[in-house]
Design an enzyme around this catalytic site. Structure first.
Site, mmCIF file in Angstrom:
data_model
loop_
_atom_site.group_PDB
_atom_site.id
_atom_site.type_symbol
_atom_site.label_atom_id
_atom_site.label_comp_id
_atom_site.label_asym_id
_atom_site.label_seq_id
_atom_site.Cartn_x
_atom_site.Cartn_y
_atom_site.Cartn_z
ATOM 1 C CG MET A 11 -1.719 -1.301 1.364
ATOM 2 S SD MET A 11 -2.703 -1.392 2.882
ATOM 3 C CE MET A 11 -1.387 -1.475 4.116
ATOM 4 C CG ASP A 12 4.735 3.035 -2.114
ATOM 5 O OD1 ASP A 12 4.881 3.738 -1.093
ATOM 6 O OD2 ASP A 12 5.592 2.951 -3.005
#
Length: 314
Positions: free
Chosen positions: A89-90
């Site tokens: 989850m960047d």
């Protein structure tokens, strides 16, 4: 399902840097980004990170409409759904920076995206959702940011224990827990024990996790068994290593699909052994902008691929 599950809660911000204070902005969603993977069949979409369900004819069933009452959207096939999806989850901080918001607002928005994806995963019959929440390298970030993230995780887990039970979610936390606070270690142990019999979605949260260390610790455990005469060196094989990896908490330890947001094209030390035959999907969408429509597109791309596991069609 999961409508009451909160992974992010308002925090007291007196001791926090202004960059990490939370508030509740309502920024205009950014346009849908280009996806760095084969183009899936088109989907009708609304704004990002919203609860959007599609009917079998491609029309909107309405925001928040229960998927159980609709045929699988688009070209998705129920029998070909991945059992285990992993997420990197960047892009939370960049999302906040683009909107001149504190970094904490980005993490809060990212938590909302996680809730939407977890809810949809359950409805689609995905069995395991693994999320890379905090890597072992993240300990080198500024102390104020580390403290913020740890506090956010602890408060959210503590106050939502009841929701995990009601929603039939089993939570598992992997990583080097020795670096976590004693209170957080005890809370994680209690959450895992309390939800261990839940048979809905298994949510695996990687905190203080390193894929390289995961392999190292597995080898260390096996070496001790050899030293103690429990096994012989010739007994060591892939199956034995699999049993000693931290993902041994799951019936499906190997992800079928890995999704990474924000345009980065690497796996960043996440589940290195487990990803050997995983299908990789990259998108330029920042994680808070990654909603249900984007998730459905990733699943469609997954179902269009041929998985041969090193073999080939005759």
């Amino acid at each position: 399902m999961l409508s009451s599950l909160q992974f992010s809660l308002p925090l007291t911000t007196k001791s926090l840097s202004p960059r990490f204070k939370l508030h509740s902005p309502n920024p205009t969603p950014s346009p849908s980004p280009h996806v760095l993977s084969p183009n899936p069949a088109p989907l009708l979409a609304t704004s990002q990170a919203q609860h959007v369900i599609l009917q079998d004819n491609g029309t909107l069933a309405g925001t928040g409409a229960p998927l159980e009452n609709n045929i699988f959207p688009g070209d998705l096939r129920r029998e070909s759904m991945p059992r285990h999806v992993a997420l990197i989850m960047d892009g939370n901080r960049r999302w906040a920076q683009l909107r001149d918001l504190p970094a904490g607002s980005g993490y809060e928005a990212g938590a909302r995206s996680l809730r939407a994806i977890a809810e949809l995963s359950y409805k689609l019959g995905i069995r395991v959702l693994s999320v890379f929440a905090f890597s072992s390298e993240n300990w080198f970030r500024p102390q104020v940011e580390v403290e913020f993230l740890m506090d956010l995780f602890e408060r959210g887990l503590r106050e939502e224990m009841g929701s995990l039970l009601r929603e039939n979610i089993r939570i598992s936390v992997i990583g080097d827990s020795s670096k976590l606070s004693r209170s957080l270690q005890e809370l994680i142990a209690r959450a895992e024990e309390t939800t261990k019999t839940n048979c809905g979605l298994q949510l695996i949260v990687a905190v203080s996790y390193s894929g390289q260390y995961d392999i190292v610790q597995a080898c260390q455990k096996i070496a001790l068994k050899v030293k103690d005469g429990i096994i012989e060196p010739n007994d060591i094989n892939e199956s034995l290593i699999k049993q000693e990896l931290e993902t041994n908490c799951s019936e499906f330890p190997y992800p079928d699909l890995l999704i990474r947001t924000s345009g980065e094209l690497r796996i960043s030390n996440f589940l290195l052994w487990q990803l050997a035959y995983t299908e990789l999907y990259f998108t330029r969408s920042l994680w808070p902008d990654f909603g249900e429509v984007e998730f459905l597109e990733a699943l469609q791309a997954f179902q269009q691929r041929q998985r041969r596991y090193g073999g080939r069609d005759i």
